[in-house]
Design an enzyme around this catalytic site. Structure first.
Site, PDB file in Angstrom:
ATOM      1  CB  SER A 108      16.089  -7.346-103.613  1.00  0.00           C
ATOM      2  OG  SER A 108      15.308  -6.183-103.699  1.00  0.00           O
ATOM      3  CG  ASN A 139       7.593  -3.780-108.205  1.00  0.00           C
ATOM      4  OD1 ASN A 139       6.659  -4.488-108.555  1.00  0.00           O
ATOM      5  ND2 ASN A 139       7.791  -3.447-106.952  1.00  0.00           N
ATOM      6  CE  LYS A 170      10.721   0.263-109.594  1.00  0.00           C
ATOM      7  NZ  LYS A 170      10.046   0.854-108.439  1.00  0.00           N
ATOM      8  CB  ALA A 174       3.050  13.928-108.131  1.00  0.00           C
TER       9      ALA A 174
END
Ligand code: ATR
Length: 279
Positions: A17, A87, A66, A129
């Site tokens: 990031s 996020n 999160k 999932a």
């Protein structure tokens, strides 16, 4: 004024990031920095207190925070609330608002190379999932598609995922064996599990014998850049979409929320790939 951005999570030492957002800051012609704020669960309250005091403009949130970050926000976007995960946090006049950019970032990343992929006859298969699959499912449902089937090891989790969109009557829950058998139905296959990730690069979640000619196979795993699944898809003549593109575009969307600037970042996909290769 200098833009102050950052990331909270644990561990985040190897995060891409800072590289991504430093490029965005430069592209936008702004002045600022993107810093890492690492802390374990015990340190989290004091890390967040520091960010409040510093009046940070915005920050990303990654594993394992999160979900817990929601308790520290003033507001939460509807989509992020439905997903139960945040996020991206934006400082909106002193109030912290939480968003989820994973799903929409994924959709942006795939529409860039495949702008005609989505229409009323597009059939999608999601493998997995978990948190990433949930965000991607939500965002893909907002595109024009015929159906989005979900194959997962734990079927209950896939059933639960489909309840995110109560009006979705066209999508089914499948086992991996069922998905393999009817693979020729799908125009887009999205791999969202950790299977195939370094160091287990010899693993492949499903076999692609029945993949449709012209289908797109997408893997959100980006280490290695080309997973075994993607290499197999390519050898069978399918189109492929790499995980690092999603990483870049979810960052693009976060940056847009922080600054209002919608940057053209397509040229950075290749640069990020080189960075991941250590070049
Ligand atoms: P993320 O937030 O990255 O999506 P997650 O919420 O932990 O992570 O979800 C991980 C997903 O990878 C799940 O779909 C998980 O399957 P289960 O729901 O059955 O646990 C899937 N997954 C992880 N390891 C797997 C494996 N070895 N085989 C098959 N599926 C796996």
């Amino acid at each position: 004024m200098s833009l102050s951005l950052g990331l909270i999570g644990h561990p985040i030492g190897h995060s891409l990031s800072p590289w991504i957002h430093d490029h965005f800051i430069q592209l936008a012609g702004l002045d600022g920095e993107y810093k890492l704020y690492e802390g374990d669960h015990e340190q989290l309250p004091s890390v967040l207190k520091k960010l409040r005091e510093e009046q940070i403009d915005g920050f990303n949130v990654t594993v394992p925070y999160k979900q817990v970050i929601v308790d520290y926000l003033d507001e939460i976007d509807q989509d992020a609330e439905t997903l139960g995960a945040v996020n991206t946090v934006v400082n909106e006049n002193g109030k912290w608002k939480g968003y989820s950019t994973d799903g929409e970032g994924y959709v942006r990343s795939i529409k860039e190379p495949y702008p005609d992929l989505f229409h009323s006859q597009t059939s999608v298969l999601i493998l997995g999932a978990g948190g990433a699959a949930r965000g991607i499912y939500r965002a893909l449902m907002q595109q024009k598609v015929k159906n989005i089937d979900i194959a997962n090891r734990t079927q209950e989790k896939a059933k639960d995922l489909l309840t995110l969109q109560k009006d979705d009557k066209n999508s089914d829950v499948l086992s991996f064996e069922q998905a393999e058998a009817q693979l020729s139905k799908y125009d887009l296959i999205v791999q969202t599990t950790s299977v195939g990730m370094k160091p287990n690069t010899d693993k492949q979640i499903i076999q692609l014998n029945n993949v449709k000619q012209g289908a797109v196979v997408s893997d959100i795993v980006y280490q290695p850049i080309t997973t075994k699944l993607l290499a197999d898809a390519k050898s069978r003549g399918a189109h492929i979409h790499h995980g690092h593109a999603m990483l870049l575009y979810q960052g693009q969307l976060a940056f847009e929320k922080w600054t209002g600037k919608n940057l053209d970042v397509g040229h950075l996909v290749h640069k990020l790939e080189n960075k991941l290769r250590g070049e």
